[in-house]
Design an enzyme around this catalytic site. Structure first.
Site, PDB file in Angstrom:
ATOM      1  N   ASP A 102      23.209  11.402  12.756  1.00  0.00           N
ATOM      2  CA  ASP A 102      21.810  11.052  12.558  1.00  0.00           C
ATOM      3  C   ASP A 102      21.775   9.530  12.351  1.00  0.00           C
ATOM      4  O   ASP A 102      22.807   8.895  12.087  1.00  0.00           O
ATOM      5  CB  ASP A 102      21.219  11.810  11.362  1.00  0.00           C
ATOM      6  CG  ASP A 102      19.692  11.782  11.396  1.00  0.00           C
ATOM      7  OD1 ASP A 102      19.124  10.993  12.191  1.00  0.00           O
ATOM      8  OD2 ASP A 102      19.053  12.512  10.621  1.00  0.00           O
ATOM      9  N   TRP A 103      20.604   8.949  12.449  1.00  0.00           N
ATOM     10  CA  TRP A 103      20.479   7.491  12.466  1.00  0.00           C
ATOM     11  C   TRP A 103      20.975   6.853  11.165  1.00  0.00           C
ATOM     12  O   TRP A 103      20.450   7.124  10.103  1.00  0.00           O
ATOM     13  CB  TRP A 103      19.024   7.123  12.763  1.00  0.00           C
ATOM     14  CG  TRP A 103      18.776   6.938  14.247  1.00  0.00           C
ATOM     15  CD1 TRP A 103      18.120   5.909  14.836  1.00  0.00           C
ATOM     16  CD2 TRP A 103      19.193   7.791  15.331  1.00  0.00           C
ATOM     17  NE1 TRP A 103      18.134   6.055  16.209  1.00  0.00           N
ATOM     18  CE2 TRP A 103      18.780   7.194  16.536  1.00  0.00           C
ATOM     19  CE3 TRP A 103      19.914   8.976  15.408  1.00  0.00           C
ATOM     20  CZ2 TRP A 103      19.039   7.748  17.794  1.00  0.00           C
ATOM     21  CZ3 TRP A 103      20.180   9.538  16.658  1.00  0.00           C
ATOM     22  CH2 TRP A 103      19.731   8.920  17.821  1.00  0.00           C
TER      23      TRP A 103
END
Ligand code: BGC
Length: 792
Positions: free
Chosen positions: A305-306
């Site tokens: 995920d970012w």
């Protein structure tokens, strides 16, 4: 193309000359190209630096924000008080293919490796709708209904069709991989992103995910099923340590992902932000490699995920193939680790190989000429149909609905006028329009109370001017309080035939929901319902509440005051039309809850363990409820919910009959058949839910668990349909931690078929003569501490 042409020309000339020595030379001088050479040859030709770039994304460009000045490139990016790590300058320097997309991979032109573009999100493609201020050409996307609504349709064929339409937008707008769907379990009603997820039950979550993934990917684009795993809250989401048993992981939090991977092989999986039992998910080899890739046979690649996780080298080793959005320092750390021997080059090659294997399928690789013109009108129809199919009729006393006789309607509640199509954050979609409930009713031919509508529009416009501007991406102004209707309600009750009241809720990534004024209605909302109900009831007129919400709220304390409740969820851009379809009876509601509505928050099994400890800034959350999440808890603990899992009314009635099992003794599988008849007066569809109660030997088990479901076609009054379901050995099994195995215990199994988890219409049973070890698995995800797990 050019290189391979050159290569074949060289080969032809050389062959003609009969000079084989020259052929070998010509080959070795050519730089391999992904098109002409296979992935292994490309890896052999890649430099270490190139590999380290491919496994780390191109950086993050906050949509709408100017690039940092050259001297600030290595500093964190401030997005209104919220700091993001420094970006890769490439994110700014290399022109974007799709503005507003969440990220890109690095292209390596030397080897013919294109850059891939990835974009959110679960309810529609999230891209910049207007580019360079040019409004003559727009790039809006369809806001489909949120995942929780889609799941409430219990209709995988429908969800697959949504996926097909959705994927067409991904492809036609030039995106390679959609960062969706999300399928985390609804562990607690306050989860800020529950709207992005399907259900409290892993069979529903996994089946819906497989259906939408297959639909999206049938367009030749990818998906990223997320957030793997046990990402069930937003509070301190980037580092919360989720402490959870292996059994709860296997039976609940991994199960949906397992179903989705086995049924749909998504191109990618997104690891989550949280830690599981002390380690970031993106750094857990057992989660990403042992379970996902080896046990389940996942063939695609894993991305973070970012900004998720902390250690790029550990991520590579764990099998987290791609780090997003990526920064040069992560690539540098990977290069150093290979050079100093702490990261095996074979591991890095394996990560690279998985990414390349997906790149060769991507539209960027095949140079697909996207149109930027998806069939938005056609997709809006799909969105409207899906929205109406996933709405759940919770209450309908004395035929309050459909609004057949009522032609003139008084419409109350802010969100009737300002409807919420979907949640906030990366799950939000830039859509061209949203049909409000007012517009939807007007489109359906209802007359609206003009004075009342005017009061609301004026009130909302004034209040909006006073609302503070959001400070950053994660900040959302508090909702506008409900207008005081005491002075006008009597007039409305005189003039209108019926009242509708919309209660709206919104949430999104970065924060969980609150109890006050969110899970519970605000005082103003309660007062509004009371005032309207007493005025309309005094005139013998009906009052229906429309719930325009993304997650569960409290209903038990106020539901007796109204005649009808329609749970419309957040229905996407065609919201008002779809709600009007159901209110008017054009569509007979057939949605069923895929998540329980408890009587009160204190009944929720995770209430004491959400969002974790210490209370002011939770660092860890212990899943003490173990496997008892949702109906698995309410049924076993004998706690009556307000509306149970699987519940939903219809404008007609159905009768279930003739449940038959193919055998009274289980060998390999058993088929259950049951007939459903429409015994009412209007056409409708019914969901058939099959629950299984397993014998309890050495292990405590839920009372029963959903093992299969299906939906009838539209049945006319008097018509019936027979549905059949196959029960396999895996459906009988529970996870025995001590034996590291899924085991089906010998004994009597009860099959319960019904229209909700508590409305069981037919029962039958079969016997299993001897225990079956269905699957032996690896030791993985062990908690580092003892968990005081609930046993029922
Ligand atoms: C979200 C992901 C999303 C990503 C890219 C993160 O903040 O958690 O769901 O896909 O951003 O926008």
């Amino acid at each position: 193309m050019r290189t391979s042409y050159k290569l074949s020309l060289a080969l032809m000339l050389s062959c003609a000359a009969g000079n084989f020595h020259t052929i070998v030379q010509a080959q070795s001088k050519q730089v391999p190209q992904l098109r002409a050479n296979n992935v292994k040859q490309i890896i052999a030709a890649m430099t270490l630096e190139e590999k380290s770039k491919l496994v780390v994304g191109m950086g993050f460009k906050m949509p709408g924000m100017p690039p940092p000045s050259k001297d600030k490139m290595n500093e964190p990016i401030d997005i209104g008080g919220f700091k993001l790590p420094p970006s890769d300058p490439d994110a700014y320097n290399i022109p974007e293919k799709v503005p507003g997309a969440a990220g890109r991979t690095h292209g390596i032109p030397r080897l013919g490796i294109p850059s891939m573009t990835v974009s959110d999100g679960p309810a529609g493609l999230r891209i910049e709708p207007i580019r360079n201020g040019d409004k003559s050409k727009t790039y809006y996307a369809t806001a489909f209904p949120v995942a929780t609504l889609l799941a409430s349709s219990w209709d995988t064929e429908l969800v697959n069709r949504v996926g097909i339409a959705f994927g067409n937008e991904v492809r036609e707008y030039g995106v390679d991989i959609l960062l969706a769907p999300g399928l985390n379990i609804h562990r607690n009603p306050l989860g800020g992103r529950n709207f992005e997820y399907y259900s409290e039950d892993p069979l529903i979550a996994g089946s819906m995910t497989a259906a939408i993934v297959n639909g999206v990917e049938s367009n030749g684009v990818g998906t990223s099923i997320k957030h793997y795993a046990a990402n069930n809250q937003e509070t301190n989401r980037n580092s919360i340590n989720t402490i959870v048993s292996e059994r709860a992981m296997r039976e609940l939090y991994l199960r949906g992902f397992e179903i989705a991977v086995k049924k749909a092989q998504p191109w990618t999986v997104m690891s989550s932000y949280n830690k599981i039992n002390g380690t970031f998910t993106s750094q857990r080899h057992d989660l990403l490699t042992t379970i996902l890739k080896k046990e389940w046979g996942f063939k695609g690649f894993v991305m973070t995920d970012w900004f998720g996780g902390a250690d790029p080298v550990a991520q590579m080793k764990a099998g987290n193939d791609l780090i997003m959005p990526g920064s040069p320092s992560q690539s540098a750390a990977i290069v150093t680790a290979v050079k100093n021997g702490t990261l095996d080059i074979n591991q890095l090659n394996a990560n690279v190989e998985r990414i390349l294997n997906i790149i060769i399928k991507s539209p960027s690789f095949t140079k697909y000429k996207y149109s930027d013109k998806p069939d938005l009108a056609g997709h809006a129809k799909v969105a409207r149909e899906a929205a109406a199919q996933g709405m759940v009729l919770l209450k309908n006393d004395d035929h309050a609905l459909p609004l057949k006789g009522a032609k003139r309607i008084a419409v109350f509640g802010n969100t009737s006028y300002d409807i919420i199509a979907g949640g906030t954050g990366s799950g939000d979609v830039n859509k061209a329009y949203t049909i409000s409930l007012m517009q939807g009713l007007a489109n359906a031919g209802y007359k609206l109370q003009e004075k009342l509508s005017k009061s609301y529009t004026t009130y909302l416009a004034e209040m909006k001017l006073k609302q503070p501007k959001p400070k950053n991406f994660f900040d959302h102004p508090a909702p506008i309080p409900e207008m005081d209707v005491t002075g006008i309600v009597a007039d409305e009750a005189n003039g209108a035939d019926a009242a509708l009241i919309t209660i709206g809720r919104n949430a999104g990534e970065g924060a969980d929901r609150k109890l006050e004024n969110d899970f519970y209605l605000s005082d103003a909302e309660k007062a509004m319902i009371k005032t309207i109900a007493s005025a309309f009831h005094a005139k013998g007129k009906k009052v229906t509440v429309v719930l325009n919400i993304g997650g569960v709220i409290e209903v038990a304390s106020w539901r007796d005051e109204v005649d009808g409740i329609l749970l419309a969820w957040q229905p996407g851009l065609e919201a008002g039309n779809a709600i009007a379809d159901v209110l008017s009876g054009k569509v007979n509601p057939s949605g069923k809850l895929a998540t329980t509505f408890p009587v009160d928050y204190k009944d929720v099994p995770s209430a004491n363990n959400f969002p974790g400890t210490p209370a002011d800034k939770p660092e860890q959350v212990v899943y003490e409820e173990g496997i008892y999440v949702g109906y698995r808890y309410y049924d076993a603990a004998k706690v009556k919910p307000a509306y149970e899992f699987g519940y939903g009314l219809s404008y007609t009635n159905f009768k279930f009959s003739g449940l038959k099992l193919s055998s009274a003794n289980f060998t390999n599988s058993i088929t259950a058949t049951v007939t459903v008849k429409n015994t009412g007066n209007v056409a409708g569809k019914e969901v058939v839910e099959l629950y299984l109660a397993a014998p309890k030997k050495d292990l405590d088990k839920p009372e029963d668990e959903l093992k299969a479901f299906g939906k009838t076609r539209l049945l006319a009054p008097g018509q019936s349909q027979t549905l059949s379901f196959v029960i396999k050995a895996a459906d009988l099994a529970s996870f025995y931690t001590d034996r590291q195995a899924w085991i089906a215990d010998e004994g009597k199994y009860e099959v319960k078929v019904g229209s909700s988890s508590r409305m069981i219409e037919e029962k039958a049973s079969f016997k299993l003569a001897k225990d079956i070890t269905v699957e032996k698995v690896n030791k993985a995800l062990m908690p580092e501490q003892t968990i005081k797990e609930l046993k029922l």
